[in-house]
Motif scaffolding. Structure first.
Motif, PDB file in Angstrom:
ATOM      1  N   GLU A 282      39.127  38.585  25.770  1.00 55.04           N
ATOM      2  CA  GLU A 282      40.406  37.421  25.298  1.00 55.04           C
ATOM      3  C   GLU A 282      41.425  37.413  24.343  1.00 55.04           C
TER       4      GLU A 282
ATOM      5  N   ASP B 146      34.592  38.088  26.820  1.00 51.20           N
ATOM      6  CA  ASP B 146      34.794  37.409  25.717  1.00 51.20           C
ATOM      7  C   ASP B 146      33.279  38.271  24.450  1.00 51.20           C
TER       8      ASP B 146
ATOM      9  N   TRP C  12      36.487  33.471  29.764  1.00 48.92           N
ATOM     10  CA  TRP C  12      35.689  34.819  28.995  1.00 48.92           C
ATOM     11  C   TRP C  12      34.750  33.658  28.419  1.00 48.92           C
ATOM     12  N   ASP C  13      35.206  32.424  28.330  1.00 56.61           N
ATOM     13  CA  ASP C  13      33.799  31.613  27.318  1.00 56.61           C
ATOM     14  C   ASP C  13      32.912  31.049  28.794  1.00 56.61           C
TER      15      ASP C  13
ATOM     16  N   ASP D 274      31.663  35.806  21.200  1.00 55.23           N
ATOM     17  CA  ASP D 274      31.305  34.066  21.721  1.00 55.23           C
ATOM     18  C   ASP D 274      30.933  33.181  20.718  1.00 55.23           C
TER      19      ASP D 274
HETATM   20 CA    CA Z   1      34.735  32.238  23.908  1.00 54.40          CA
END
Ligand code: CA
Ligand code: 2AM
Length: 264
Positions: free
Chosen positions: A67, A82, A209-210, A85
Motif C-alpha cells: 500500500e 497492507d 491489499w485490502d 488496514d
Molecule cells: Ca487497506
C-alpha cells in the motif's frame, strides 16, 4: 506449516508489535495526507518496511505490491501487503485494525495472513490447506437466510455515483438481516466472515491489499467470493460479495439489480 507462511506470520507479528506500541501515543504521530480522507502515518510506513525486510531476507527474488511503497517487481511470487488496514480507526483510537499479507504465485493466491495486534488474533490460510484462527481450523457459518444474518460492509469512499448505487444495495439488504456492521477494516471483515463472526460481506472499490489475504481466508474456510458479475474479477474491480455458498447467493440476488455498468 508452509515455510513461506512461517515467514509471513513472523513479518505480520513484527509489524503488529510496531502498531500496538504506537497505538499508545497516536497523538504524536506525523500524518501525511495522501488525498482527501486518505491518511498514512509513520506507523504504516514503519510496519510496511518491517514486513518487506523480513520477507526479502528469506526470499530476495520475490516481488511486492504494498500500500505505501507500491510495486516492486520480482519473480512469479508477489507479496501483497497492507501494513495497517483500518488506518482511520487507528488514528481515532477505534480498536479495529490489522496487518494483512498475502502471497500470490502467478495469478493464484497461495497464502494469506491477517493479524490483529490488539486482540493477538492471527488468521492464516493456505490454498488447499484450510484456514485457521490462532492455530484452530475455522469455517464460514451455515447461515442460510438473510433473516438472522449479520453482514459486514464498507462504504465506497471514492465516487459519489458509487455511493448512490451502494445505498440502494444497502437498502435492499438491511431490512431483511439481523444487522449490518461497518467496522472500517476490510481485511478484518473478511477474517471475521471466514471465522463465522459475520455471515456475509460486500463492498465496492476495494484495493488489492485490502482484500487479498481475506479472500483466500474466506475461500479456504468454505466460503464463496465473487465480483458483481458472479466472476472472479474482484482483484481488478475491487467489488466483492462474499459469504457461505448460500449467503453469497442470497446477497448476490439482492445486490445484482442495482449494479451499474461501471461496476460490472
Ligand atoms: Ca487497506
Ligand atoms: P485502509 O485503512 O488501509 O486505508 C474500509 O472501507 C476499507 O477501505 C479499509 O480496508 C481501508 O483500508 C480501505 N480504504 C482505502 N482508502 C480509504 C479511504 N480513503 N477511506 C476509507 N477507507 C479506505
Amino acid at each position: 506449516m508452509h515455510p513461506m507462511l512461517n515467514i509471513a506470520v513472523r513479518a505480520a507479528r513484527n509489524a503488529g508489535e510496531i502498531i500496538r506500541r504506537s497505538s499508545e501515543n497516536v497523538g504524536q504521530l506525523t500524518i501525511n495526507f495522501k488525498s482527501a480522507n486518505d491518511y498514512a502515518t509513520e506507523v504504516d510506513r514503519m510496519a510496511e518496511q518491517e514486513i518487506i525486510k523480513v520477507i526479502s531476507a528469506s526470499f530476495p527474488e520475490h516481488g511486492f505490491l504494498a500500500e505505501e511503497s507500491g510495486e516492486q517487481k520480482g519473480n512469479d511470487y508477489t507479496w501483497i501487503i497492507d501494513p495497517l488496514d483500518g488506518t482511520t480507526n487507528f488514528l481515532h483510537g477505534f480498536p479495529v485494525y490489522a496487518v494483512s499479507i498475502a502471497l500470490k504465485h502467478k495469478n493464484k493466491l497461495e497464502l494469506g495472513v491477517i493479524y490483529d495486534p490488539l486482540r493477538d488474533e492471527l488468521f492464516t490460510a493456505e490454498r488447499g490447506g484450510g484456514a485457521t484462527l490462532n492455530n484452530r481450523k475455522i469455517r464460514v457459518t451455515q447461515q442460510n437466510s438473510l433473516k438472522g444474518a449479520l453482514l459486514g460492509t464498507g462504504f465506497p469512499f471514492k465516487s459519489k455515483t458509487n455511493l448512490e448505487t451502494y445505498l440502494k444495495m444497502f437498502s435492499s439488504l438491511v431490512g431483511d438481516t439481523a444487522g449490518i456492521r461497518r467496522a472500517g477494516s476490510a481485511a478484518l471483515d473478511l477474517a471475521y466472515l471466514a471465522s463465522g463472526r459475520l455471515d456475509g460481506f460486500w463492498e465496492i472499490g476495494l484495493l488489492p491489499w485490502d482484500m487479498a489475504a481475506g479472500i483466500l481466508l474466506v475461500q479456504e474456510a468454505g466460503g464463496v467470493v465473487t465480483d458483481f458479475s458472479f466472476r472472479d474479477g474482484y482483484m481488478q474491480s475491487g467489488n466483492v460479495i462474499a459469504g457461505s455458498p448460500k449467503m453469497h447467493q442470497l446477497m448476490y440476488k439482492a445486490i445484482e439489480p442495482h449494479v451499474t455498468d461501471n461496476l460490472k
